[in-house]
Scaffold this active site. Structure first.
Site, PDB file in Angstrom:
ATOM      1  N   ARG A 141       2.157 -16.121 -28.885  1.00 31.08           N
ATOM      2  CA  ARG A 141       2.362 -15.300 -30.079  1.00 31.08           C
ATOM      3  C   ARG A 141       1.092 -14.511 -30.414  1.00 31.08           C
ATOM      4  NH1 ARG A 141       4.422 -20.191 -31.978  1.00 31.08           N
ATOM      5  NH2 ARG A 141       2.813 -20.399 -33.564  1.00 31.08           N
ATOM      6  N   HIS A 168      -8.399 -29.656 -34.707  1.00 29.67           N
ATOM      7  CA  HIS A 168      -9.430 -28.774 -34.154  1.00 29.67           C
ATOM      8  C   HIS A 168     -10.189 -29.438 -33.012  1.00 29.67           C
ATOM      9  CE1 HIS A 168      -8.585 -25.874 -37.268  1.00 29.67           C
ATOM     10  NE2 HIS A 168      -8.754 -26.791 -38.194  1.00 29.67           N
ATOM     11  N   LYS A 182       0.838  -1.211   0.000  1.00 34.93           N
ATOM     12  CA  LYS A 182       0.000   0.000   0.000  1.00 34.93           C
ATOM     13  C   LYS A 182       0.863   1.247   0.000  1.00 34.93           C
ATOM     14  CE  LYS A 182      -3.580   2.439   2.617  1.00 34.93           C
ATOM     15  NZ  LYS A 182      -4.598   2.351   3.688  1.00 34.93           N
TER      16      LYS A 182
END
Length: 542
Positions: free
Chosen positions: A249, A304, A175
């Protein structure tokens, strides 16, 4: 922009009768002074840590810079063992460590020294009045709560690993980063040491703010772990904290940013190839989930997130050849995974196609020499690692959470609902196909024979379309569907799929059951000599 900076930008407009150069000079002096005030000298360091490995270099460097030490118990003994003086916290507070060590640093003379705002005259006057020393550096870590839970310790031991003083010191120092630098874990020892080596016992505002950010990451992760322990899987609130950010990436597409949070090194050793991408990770996850369904030596090819080839055979080479035969077109650019050790013979055949990633528990040396011929090919060795039992995804304005689908049906789970009882070979193939359909995007249909994936229809809006897609693919690669089995990830509301399958020579069907019109499919099978079993378990995967 700070208020003072904004003020000086406005001065030329407000006081146009004054010499502009005067205000330019004044502004430069202000900025120089402000920049210099951001650099803070470390005069006193409070050090109280659980992990002392790597701390000795820091203590030595701080001592060389004239920094005074303040510490507790074992850490104080450690500092003194290095030959450096260290004041005990008890001497400053005039209170001993009490309640079995539960209270050591919780005192105004500690927290006042940390939270004092050096630029606020009122704060300075108060710490002088109460003889509170300024503390400029706090090095602290937390009791190993997560490790204690993971060890199977008793609740009493776990509760004692809930840090109170440490977490309070971290929050206070973070803090007040404007004046104090905080090191909240062993992971931050090196950044601190680098800073000390670069410019001695001083810190910039940027460095202190970065350390504060890291400190709040530590404290929030710690609190999340404690909450989840007490919540005990009830899910009363969603708290998930994962460290180790890795920027990818890009995300699914080049215009999207992507990150992975977690420890991939705990799961895999990457021994060759380019950096793993966002889409690679999605396919790798699907591949791991799929291969873990099989005890037999199995090879799978995914594209996929769906299997486009899979077979179980006595050797890796045979499993590879039969998996590839399932769809040699889709295998291009796919992710490969096996639960067997890849030898030279298998590697020579695998090397004939282009693929992105290959995963195996191990590789023979000569197999690696072959597979490593392509520079960008990602080669992963899978390690034993505990996987999460919960899954979640962000959507709309919230988060969906569910238990991972870990159910694997066995012979005992099958209920024959037709007059014809499936043969042992059909049962084996149905269970094989059911594992694949479970890991395929819904709506999904899988056709299999002799523990080989012949074809699948995945991600279709109609189960009929999924079946037609599977049949067309199987035929295009020369498979004979006579004697094959069909697996569906959900029930058949109508007998249309069963009828289409029957006309193609498929002899046995596995499905969850549960439709109000189940009898229509059962009746068709009985009238046409097909066998059907139900599992009572649906495996949707959206």
């Amino acid at each position: 922009m700070g208020r003072a900076n904004a003020f000086f930008l406005l001065i030329p407009t407000l006081f146009i009768t004054y010499d502009k150069q005067y205000f330019v000079t004044l502004r430069v002096k202000y900025l120089i002074s402000n920049s210099m005030s951001e650099s803070k000298r470390i005069k006193t360091a409070l050090v109280s840590v659980y992990h002392k490995e790597g701390l000795d270099e820091i203590i030595t460097k701080l001592h060389e810079e004239g920094v005074e030490f303040l510490s507790t118990g074992g850490t104080r003994q450690f500092i003194e063992s290095l030959g450096y003086p260290c004041k005990a916290v008890e001497d400053l507070t005039t209170y001993p460590s009490i309640l079995g060590g539960r209270v050591k640093t919780l005192h105004p003379k500690i927290f006042g020294g940390i939270l004092c705002r050096r630029g606020l005259e009122q704060d300075i006057q108060q710490i002088e009045k109460y003889e509170i020393p300024e503390i400029d550096l706090v090095i602290v870590d937390l009791y190993p709560f997560e490790a204690t839970v993971a060890s199977g310790a008793s609740e009493a031991d776990i509760i004692e690993k809930i840090d109170i003083g440490g977490i309070s010191l971290i929050r206070a120092a973070a803090k007040n980063y404007n004046d104090v630098i905080i090191v909240a874990s062993q992971a931050q020892y090196k950044p601190l040491l680098d800073m000390l080596m670069e410019h001695g016992a001083t810190s910039t505002l940027e460095e202190r703010r970065w350390m504060a950010k890291e400190a709040f990451a530590v404290s929030s992760h710690y609190d999340s772990a404690i909450f989840n322990y007490f919540d005990a899987g009830e899910g009363s609130a969603f708290r998930c904290s994962v460290n180790n950010q890795k920027q990818l990436r890009y995300g699914e597409n080049p215009h999207q940013k992507g990150y992975f949070y977690g420890n991939l090194e705990a799961m895999f050793d990457q021994i060759h190839g380019k950096e793993i991408s966002y889409n690679n990770l999605l396919d790798i996850n699907a591949a791991v989930d799929l291969i873990d369904e099989f005890d037999d030596l199995t090879f799978a090819i995914l594209k996929h997130n769906n299997a486009c080839g899979l077979a179980s055979r006595p050797t890796v080479l045979e499993a590879w050849e039969e998996a590839l035969a399932g769809d040699p077109v889709s295998a291009f650019g796919g992710v490969l995974i096996t639960n067997g050790v890849i030898d030279k013979a298998a590697a020579e055949e695998i090397n004939k196609i282009f693929f992105e990633v290959i995963i195996a528990p191990d590789y023979d040396v000569d197999a690696l020499e072959i597979l490593g011929q392509k520079k960008n090919r990602i080669i992963l060795v899978r390690k034993e690692a505990k996987l999460p039992k919960k899954q979640f995804r962000a959507l709309l304005n919230g988060v969906l959470v569910q238990d991972k689908d870990t159910n694997i049906e066995t012979v005992a789970d099958l209920k024959t609902v037709t007059d014809k009882v499936p043969t042992p070979e059909e049962v084996e193939d149905m269970l094989f196909a059911n594992k694949i359909v479970k890991n395929s995007k819904s709506n999904a249909i899988v056709l299999a024979k002799n523990k080989q994936l012949l074809a699948s229809g995945v991600g279709q809006t109609s189960r009929v379309d999924a079946l037609k897609q599977a049949i067309e693919k199987a035929k295009s690669f020369g498979f004979d569907l006579n004697g094959a089995v069909m697996a569906s990830d959900a029930f058949f509301p109508f007998p249309d799929c069963v009828e289409i399958a029957d006309k193609e020579g498929i002899t046995a069907v596995i499905q969850p059951g549960g439709s109000v019109k189940d009898d229509l499919s059962f009746t068709y099978c009985n009238e046409h000599g097909m066998a059907m079993v139900t599992t009572g378990i649906r495996h949707f995967k959206h």
